[in-house]
Design a protein around this motif. Structure first.
Motif, PDB file in Angstrom:
ATOM      1  N   GLU A  80       0.179  -1.207   0.093  1.00  0.00           N
ATOM      2  CA  GLU A  80       0.236   0.046   0.364  1.00  0.00           C
ATOM      3  C   GLU A  80       0.686   0.776  -0.312  1.00  0.00           C
ATOM      4  O   GLU A  80       0.599   2.335  -0.951  1.00  0.00           O
ATOM      5  CB  GLU A  80      -1.149  -0.024   1.028  1.00  0.00           C
ATOM      6  N   GLU A  81       1.816   1.183   0.367  1.00  0.00           N
ATOM      7  CA  GLU A  81       3.434   2.281   0.292  1.00  0.00           C
ATOM      8  C   GLU A  81       3.647   2.766  -0.494  1.00  0.00           C
ATOM      9  O   GLU A  81       3.448   4.075  -1.294  1.00  0.00           O
ATOM     10  CB  GLU A  81       3.998   2.235   1.899  1.00  0.00           C
ATOM     11  N   ARG A  82       3.636   1.350  -1.628  1.00  0.00           N
ATOM     12  CA  ARG A  82       4.466   1.573  -2.809  1.00  0.00           C
ATOM     13  C   ARG A  82       3.279   2.161  -3.755  1.00  0.00           C
ATOM     14  O   ARG A  82       3.282   2.622  -5.294  1.00  0.00           O
ATOM     15  CB  ARG A  82       4.988   0.367  -3.036  1.00  0.00           C
ATOM     16  N   GLY A  83       1.660   2.259  -3.412  1.00  0.00           N
ATOM     17  CA  GLY A  83       1.050   2.616  -4.480  1.00  0.00           C
ATOM     18  C   GLY A  83       0.407   1.223  -4.544  1.00  0.00           C
ATOM     19  O   GLY A  83      -1.218   2.483  -5.657  1.00  0.00           O
ATOM     20  N   GLU A  84      -0.212   0.489  -4.006  1.00  0.00           N
ATOM     21  CA  GLU A  84      -1.036  -0.553  -4.265  1.00  0.00           C
ATOM     22  C   GLU A  84      -2.422   0.038  -4.017  1.00  0.00           C
ATOM     23  O   GLU A  84      -2.033   0.130  -3.180  1.00  0.00           O
ATOM     24  CB  GLU A  84      -0.198  -2.199  -4.436  1.00  0.00           C
ATOM     25  N   GLY A  85      -3.503  -0.168  -4.874  1.00  0.00           N
ATOM     26  CA  GLY A  85      -4.394  -0.564  -3.880  1.00  0.00           C
ATOM     27  C   GLY A  85      -4.487  -1.411  -2.904  1.00  0.00           C
ATOM     28  O   GLY A  85      -4.000  -2.455  -3.157  1.00  0.00           O
ATOM     29  N   THR A  86      -5.779  -1.517  -2.048  1.00  0.00           N
ATOM     30  CA  THR A  86      -5.856  -2.152  -0.744  1.00  0.00           C
ATOM     31  C   THR A  86      -6.316  -3.174  -1.554  1.00  0.00           C
ATOM     32  O   THR A  86      -5.500  -4.684  -0.577  1.00  0.00           O
ATOM     33  CB  THR A  86      -6.702  -1.575   0.114  1.00  0.00           C
ATOM     34  N   LYS A  87      -6.978  -3.833  -2.415  1.00  0.00           N
ATOM     35  CA  LYS A  87      -7.483  -5.221  -3.109  1.00  0.00           C
ATOM     36  C   LYS A  87      -6.592  -5.922  -3.504  1.00  0.00           C
ATOM     37  O   LYS A  87      -6.014  -7.285  -3.464  1.00  0.00           O
ATOM     38  CB  LYS A  87      -9.017  -4.718  -3.943  1.00  0.00           C
ATOM     39  N   ARG A  88      -5.086  -4.927  -4.479  1.00  0.00           N
ATOM     40  CA  ARG A  88      -4.226  -5.779  -4.940  1.00  0.00           C
ATOM     41  C   ARG A  88      -3.078  -5.517  -3.843  1.00  0.00           C
ATOM     42  O   ARG A  88      -2.265  -7.203  -3.737  1.00  0.00           O
ATOM     43  CB  ARG A  88      -3.584  -5.162  -5.744  1.00  0.00           C
ATOM     44  N   ALA A  89      -2.794  -4.866  -2.689  1.00  0.00           N
ATOM     45  CA  ALA A  89      -2.483  -5.430  -1.671  1.00  0.00           C
ATOM     46  C   ALA A  89      -2.643  -6.551  -0.428  1.00  0.00           C
ATOM     47  O   ALA A  89      -1.984  -7.091  -0.774  1.00  0.00           O
ATOM     48  CB  ALA A  89      -2.105  -3.976  -0.653  1.00  0.00           C
ATOM     49  N   LYS A  90      -3.783  -6.953  -0.877  1.00  0.00           N
ATOM     50  CA  LYS A  90      -4.425  -8.245   0.454  1.00  0.00           C
ATOM     51  C   LYS A  90      -3.939  -9.305  -1.074  1.00  0.00           C
ATOM     52  O   LYS A  90      -3.074 -10.569  -0.076  1.00  0.00           O
ATOM     53  CB  LYS A  90      -5.413  -7.666   0.403  1.00  0.00           C
ATOM     54  N   GLU A  91      -3.632  -9.317  -2.326  1.00  0.00           N
ATOM     55  CA  GLU A  91      -3.925 -10.353  -2.848  1.00  0.00           C
ATOM     56  C   GLU A  91      -1.928 -10.954  -2.522  1.00  0.00           C
ATOM     57  O   GLU A  91      -2.150 -12.129  -2.705  1.00  0.00           O
ATOM     58  CB  GLU A  91      -4.225  -9.795  -4.570  1.00  0.00           C
ATOM     59  N   ILE A  92      -1.231  -9.966  -3.074  1.00  0.00           N
ATOM     60  CA  ILE A  92       0.410  -9.785  -3.184  1.00  0.00           C
ATOM     61  C   ILE A  92       0.273 -10.006  -1.669  1.00  0.00           C
ATOM     62  O   ILE A  92       1.249 -11.608  -1.738  1.00  0.00           O
ATOM     63  CB  ILE A  92       1.056  -8.414  -3.396  1.00  0.00           C
ATOM     64  N   ALA A  93      -0.187  -9.886  -1.200  1.00  0.00           N
ATOM     65  CA  ALA A  93       0.342 -10.501   1.058  1.00  0.00           C
ATOM     66  C   ALA A  93      -0.102 -11.560   0.942  1.00  0.00           C
ATOM     67  O   ALA A  93       1.021 -13.036   1.255  1.00  0.00           O
ATOM     68  CB  ALA A  93      -0.324  -9.484   1.435  1.00  0.00           C
ATOM     69  N   ALA A  94      -1.634 -12.364   0.463  1.00  0.00           N
ATOM     70  CA  ALA A  94      -1.673 -13.582   0.679  1.00  0.00           C
ATOM     71  C   ALA A  94      -1.232 -14.551   0.013  1.00  0.00           C
ATOM     72  O   ALA A  94      -1.009 -15.778   0.161  1.00  0.00           O
ATOM     73  CB  ALA A  94      -3.563 -13.326   0.394  1.00  0.00           C
ATOM     74  N   ARG A  95      -0.641 -14.097  -1.751  1.00  0.00           N
ATOM     75  CA  ARG A  95       0.241 -15.000  -2.359  1.00  0.00           C
ATOM     76  C   ARG A  95       1.431 -15.549  -1.927  1.00  0.00           C
ATOM     77  O   ARG A  95       2.139 -16.565  -1.769  1.00  0.00           O
ATOM     78  CB  ARG A  95       0.395 -14.666  -4.083  1.00  0.00           C
ATOM     79  N   THR A  96       1.906 -14.039  -1.436  1.00  0.00           N
ATOM     80  CA  THR A  96       2.968 -14.033  -0.757  1.00  0.00           C
ATOM     81  C   THR A  96       2.819 -16.172   0.255  1.00  0.00           C
ATOM     82  O   THR A  96       3.961 -16.550   0.353  1.00  0.00           O
ATOM     83  CB  THR A  96       3.836 -13.202   0.153  1.00  0.00           C
ATOM     84  N   VAL A  97       1.929 -15.320   1.444  1.00  0.00           N
ATOM     85  CA  VAL A  97       2.121 -16.151   1.911  1.00  0.00           C
ATOM     86  C   VAL A  97       1.655 -17.306   2.251  1.00  0.00           C
ATOM     87  O   VAL A  97       2.907 -18.903   2.369  1.00  0.00           O
ATOM     88  CB  VAL A  97       1.244 -15.956   3.667  1.00  0.00           C
ATOM     89  N   ASN A  98       0.933 -17.903   0.959  1.00  0.00           N
ATOM     90  CA  ASN A  98       0.295 -19.244   1.091  1.00  0.00           C
ATOM     91  C   ASN A  98       1.346 -19.926   0.152  1.00  0.00           C
ATOM     92  O   ASN A  98       1.517 -21.228  -0.033  1.00  0.00           O
ATOM     93  CB  ASN A  98      -1.078 -18.996   0.206  1.00  0.00           C
ATOM     94  N   LYS A  99       2.394 -19.018  -1.195  1.00  0.00           N
ATOM     95  CA  LYS A  99       3.036 -19.992  -1.504  1.00  0.00           C
ATOM     96  C   LYS A  99       4.553 -20.317  -0.294  1.00  0.00           C
ATOM     97  O   LYS A  99       5.396 -21.432  -0.559  1.00  0.00           O
ATOM     98  CB  LYS A  99       3.999 -19.220  -2.615  1.00  0.00           C
ATOM     99  N   ASN A 100       5.068 -19.463   0.643  1.00  0.00           N
ATOM    100  CA  ASN A 100       5.847 -19.510   1.578  1.00  0.00           C
ATOM    101  C   ASN A 100       5.451 -21.210   2.417  1.00  0.00           C
ATOM    102  O   ASN A 100       5.886 -21.803   2.485  1.00  0.00           O
ATOM    103  CB  ASN A 100       6.337 -18.993   2.720  1.00  0.00           C
ATOM    104  N   ARG A 101       3.559 -21.326   2.938  1.00  0.00           N
ATOM    105  CA  ARG A 101       3.118 -21.876   3.627  1.00  0.00           C
ATOM    106  C   ARG A 101       3.197 -23.918   2.195  1.00  0.00           C
ATOM    107  O   ARG A 101       3.737 -25.012   2.894  1.00  0.00           O
ATOM    108  CB  ARG A 101       1.590 -21.213   3.812  1.00  0.00           C
ATOM    109  N   ALA A 102       2.996 -23.172   1.170  1.00  0.00           N
ATOM    110  CA  ALA A 102       3.198 -24.302  -0.301  1.00  0.00           C
ATOM    111  C   ALA A 102       4.128 -25.110   0.093  1.00  0.00           C
ATOM    112  O   ALA A 102       4.743 -26.348   0.312  1.00  0.00           O
ATOM    113  CB  ALA A 102       2.800 -24.003  -1.447  1.00  0.00           C
TER     114      ALA A 102
END
Length: 109
Positions: A21-43
Motif C-alpha cells: 500500500e505504501e508503494r501505491g498499490e490499491g488495498t485489494k491488490r495489496a491484500k492479494e500480493i500479501a496472501a499469495r506470498t504467505v500461501n506460497k511460503n506455506r506451500a
C-alpha cells in the motif's frame, strides 16, 4: 485471514500488505500480493493441502526479490503509484495526466 495461518504468517501478511500500500498499490491488490506470498511460503514448507508444482519447486518470494516482477514492458513505478505520490504532493491536474506526464511533474523523468 485463514484460520490455518500461524501468528507469524498473519504478521507477515500485514507487513507485506502495508508495504504494498505504501508503494501505491490499491488495498485489494495489496491484500492479494500479501496472501499469495504467505500461501506460497506455506506451500513450500508443506503446510498446505494443495500446492502447484511452481509454488513448491520455485524460489521463495523473499529469495526472488521481485526478479521476475514486470520484466516486460516499461520499468519504474506504475501510473497509479505516480498518481498517489502526485496526490500527496497536491499537484494540480494530476487526474488527466499520463504516466510520463506524472513522472515529469514529480521530477522523475
Amino acid at each position: 485471514m485463514p484460520k490455518e495461518w500461524t501468528g507469524k504468517q498473519e504478521r507477515q501478511y500485514e507487513h507485506i500488505k502495508e508495504s504494498a500500500e505504501e508503494r501505491g498499490e490499491g488495498t485489494k491488490r495489496a491484500k492479494e500480493i500479501a496472501a499469495r506470498t504467505v500461501n506460497k511460503n506455506r506451500a513450500q514448507s508443506g503446510q498446505s493441502k494443495t500446492a502447484s508444482r511452481s509454488s513448491v519447486k520455485d524460489k521463495s518470494p523473499q529469495q526472488r526479490g521481485g526478479q521476475r516482477s514486470g520484466s516486460k514492458g516499461p520499468k519504474g513505478p506504475t501510473r497509479d503509484q505516480l498518481y498517489n505520490e502526485a496526490k500527496k504532493r497536491n499537484i494540480k491536474g494530476r487526474s488527466t495526466m499520463t504516466k510520463s506526464q506524472l513522472a515529469k511533474a514529480l521530477g522523475k523523468a
